[in-house]
Design a protein around this motif. Structure first.
Motif, PDB file in Angstrom:
ATOM      1  N   ILE B  36     -25.039  -9.275   7.698  1.00 25.50           N
ATOM      2  CA  ILE B  36     -24.096 -10.347   8.025  1.00 25.50           C
ATOM      3  C   ILE B  36     -24.638 -11.193   9.177  1.00 25.50           C
ATOM      4  O   ILE B  36     -24.407 -12.405   9.224  1.00 25.50           O
ATOM      5  CB  ILE B  36     -22.694  -9.752   8.347  1.00 25.50           C
ATOM      6  N   SER B  62     -17.976  -4.806   4.240  1.00 29.82           N
ATOM      7  CA  SER B  62     -18.802  -6.017   4.053  1.00 29.82           C
ATOM      8  C   SER B  62     -17.935  -7.218   3.665  1.00 29.82           C
ATOM      9  O   SER B  62     -18.259  -8.356   4.006  1.00 29.82           O
ATOM     10  CB  SER B  62     -19.941  -5.786   3.063  1.00 29.82           C
ATOM     11  N   ASP B  65     -16.541  -8.389   6.905  1.00 26.99           N
ATOM     12  CA  ASP B  65     -17.592  -9.107   7.639  1.00 26.99           C
ATOM     13  C   ASP B  65     -17.667 -10.561   7.171  1.00 26.99           C
ATOM     14  O   ASP B  65     -17.806 -11.482   7.978  1.00 26.99           O
ATOM     15  CB  ASP B  65     -18.956  -8.444   7.415  1.00 26.99           C
TER      16      ASP B  65
END
Lengths: 468, 127
Positions: B36, B62, B65
């Motif tokens: 990221i 994720s 993120d």
């Protein structure tokens, strides 16, 4: 209690209407001439004006626009003994609430009054108490303000909305703002990109499917319509929706019920629809590429976003907003603007609209890097060329410049010579600007121009540009 | 136009995805980011040449993120691949305004088909 004014030279009618309006709980007064009516309007606030057409001192239809423009903006109901279709059309076009032909029953005259008062009440109370959330939408021009009014209207209702505008005008931002300002804002805002969906996928993406509905359907999946339950479904590029799907979707829009692919059971979804297109749907209907009935459903409320070239005055605000945002994103210091930078932006016609402007500003910031001020030089070449060409056409050569005669053709150089001279001149100006902007810092000049040290010296020498 | 990919290097789904789309995009037009931080850094640089982002999320972390850098992602046309099909996950995914939504357990043929159409549209717009 509301205030009503009747402007009519028929005293008997005025008395009767005043009495009846009094029974309805409102305050009514009358004038027998236009002049007297104007005096009343300027001294008191009226909610509704009944206005005769043929008055001893003038025509009511001529006075209508002026009355509508007074601060109270009263609703005007035209009453006439000489009704005709053209007059009726003119009245409505001039902003009249209704057009009534005399003689008319008292009910026929007071019903539009009730409706007009109801409309005014809702208009006053329906205004949003808080400012609209419109992230990323910038503009103070009348064209944009009119769009914001419609945005507020759309957010406060549950009606279908069609957003129409050229590519890059911010249709998705408006759709998002409608959702954000609506009671559905805590639920999903679901985007359907009708242009990006292959025809084979459209139905399963929109309606979902059950396990085994087709070869690759190894598990059941909700479609986007279901995922928009209690939220907003945004059909982007709705003009690209295939015709067979348009038919199915029309039914979904009417009943908010549909069957996932392969399923025998109906599924419900309480979604609110916002659609957008850069196409002319009327033209698509004419050519048989879009369903008429679906178009009318979508057009319950239409917001037509203006191209940037039609609200040029917003360019400065847009630039300030986006440059600040981009500087924050790139973690660079803020930049100043030279007046010529804004002039170059204002002189361009922006076929790609606000999106093209943002890209141009991003390019300018990259070119400016450590400079504190943005100059036209930092803009993409096509915009600079446009600015240069415009400045030339604004100042045509004084001597015989407008005339091209036979002699002109004889003196015109060959294209090759012309191009060579023009390129040479452009190169000289570029180098002068380069040296001036970099304040004679040759390393910086090399970085910006991409020239090697020897080539830069060679060109400076060629154009007799001295560096201290 | 370059296509940006975000996928975890340890995720097998990433390899499957690349296999499915490799015929569509020349290697030099592909930008793959596996963290990221790297993705965020890239998007904070000028990215006029980027038009489409294919974001593969292997888990809720994720996806979260990505949501944390939502503001810089919204300029792109996003194809989002979610880690699961739960209602809450899908709701998180819609906050990124994806132009197409798919799932990590799928065969990505749908992603390839949509990507192909998107690339075609972008090429037409640029010409």
């Amino acid at each position: 209690m509301s205030n009503i004014l009747i402007i009519d030279d028929d005293k008997m009618l005025c008395d009767m209407l005043c009495r009846h309006i009094g029974y309805m709980g409102h305050d009514a007064t009358y004038s027998l001439t236009l002049e007297q009516g104007h005096k009343e309007i300027s001294s008191k606030t009226f909610d509704v004006v009944f206005l005769d057409v043929r008055l001893p001192d003038g025509n009511g239809l001529d006075a209508l626009p002026g009355i509508r423009k007074t601060p109270a903006q009263p609703e005007v109901i035209i009453i006439t003994g000489d009704g005709d279709p053209d007059g009726a059309e003119l009245a409505i076009r001039s902003g009249a609430w209704d057009y009534i032909e005399k003689p008319a029953s008292i009910e026929k005259m007071t019903l539009p009054l009730v409706r007009a008062l109801q409309y005014r009440k809702e208009k006053t109370t329906g205004k949003p108490a808080v400012a609209l959330k419109r992230e990323g939408i910038v503009g103070e021009s009348p064209r944009m303000k009119a769009c914001f009014d419609l945005l507020a209207q759309a957010a406060n209702s549950n009606t279908n909305v069609l957003i129409n505008g050229e590519t890059g005008t911010g249709k998705e931002l408006f759709a998002q703002a409608i959702h954000d300002n609506s009671p559905r804002s805590n639920n999903n805002f679901v985007v359907v990109d009708c242009a990006a969906l292959p025809e084979t996928l459209v139905e399963s993406v929109l309606f979902g499917h059950i396990k085994g509905a087709f070869t690759s359907a190894d598990r059941a999946q909700d479609g986007l319509i279901k995922q928009a339950h209690e939220g907003t479904l945004f059909l982007d590029e709705v003009g690209e929706l295939p015709l067979p799907v348009q038919k199915t979707f029309l039914r979904v829009l009417q009943e908010h019920c549909f069957r996932p692919v392969g399923s025998k059971l109906e599924v419900e979804s309480d979604f609110r629809l916002v659609a957008a297109t850069n196409r002319d749907l009327d033209e698509m209907v004419q050519s048989g590429r879009f369903r008429n009935d679906l178009m009318f459903r979508l057009k319950a409320l239409t917001i037509k976003l203006p191209p940037l070239r039609e609200h040029h005055r917003d360019i400065i605000d847009l630039s300030l907003y986006h440059v600040a945002k981009l500087c924050e994103r790139h973690k660079t210091g803020t930049k100043g603007f030279s007046p010529e930078f804004f002039e170059a932006l204002a002189g361009y016609n922006w076929p790609g609209n606000v999106r093209e402007l943002i890209n141009a500003l991003d390019t300018a910031l990259a070119a400016a890097r450590h400079d504190h001020t943005l100059f036209p030089r930092h803009l993409p070449i096509n915009i600079r060329i446009h600015a240069a060409r415009t400045s030339v056409s604004k100042n045509p050569p004084a001597k015989d410049g407008a005339k091209v005669n036979a002699d002109s053709f004889k003196t015109l150089p060959s294209l090759w010579d012309f191009r060579k001279t023009a390129a040479n001149e452009a190169e000289r100006r570029y180098l002068q600007d380069l040296i001036s902007i970099t304040k004679y810092n040759l390393n910086e000049a090399r970085r910006i121009s991409g020239l090697s040290r020897s080539r830069l010296y060679e060109l400076l020498k060629k154009h007799k540009i001295s560096v201290p | 136009m370059n296509i940006l990919f975000y996928e975890s290097p340890k995720d097998g789904a990433g390899e499957r995805l690349q296999r499915e789309v490799e015929a569509l995009i020349p290697q030099e037009e592909k930008e793959i980011h596996c963290s990221i931080e790297s993705l965020s850094r890239r998007l904070r640089q000028p990215h006029n040449k980027l038009g489409i982002a294919v974001l593969l999320t292997e888990d809720l972390k994720s996806l979260s993120d990505l949501l944390s850098i939502r503001e810089v992602l919204l300029d792109l046309r996003i194809i989002l691949i979610l880690p699961d099909r739960k209602e809450a996950t899908i709701a998180m995914g819609h906050a990124l305004h994806p132009r197409f939504l798919s799932y990590a357990d799928s065969n990505f043929k749908d992603v390839a088909a949509v990507l192909k159409k998107m690339i075609g549209l972008s090429d037409n717009n640029n010409n």
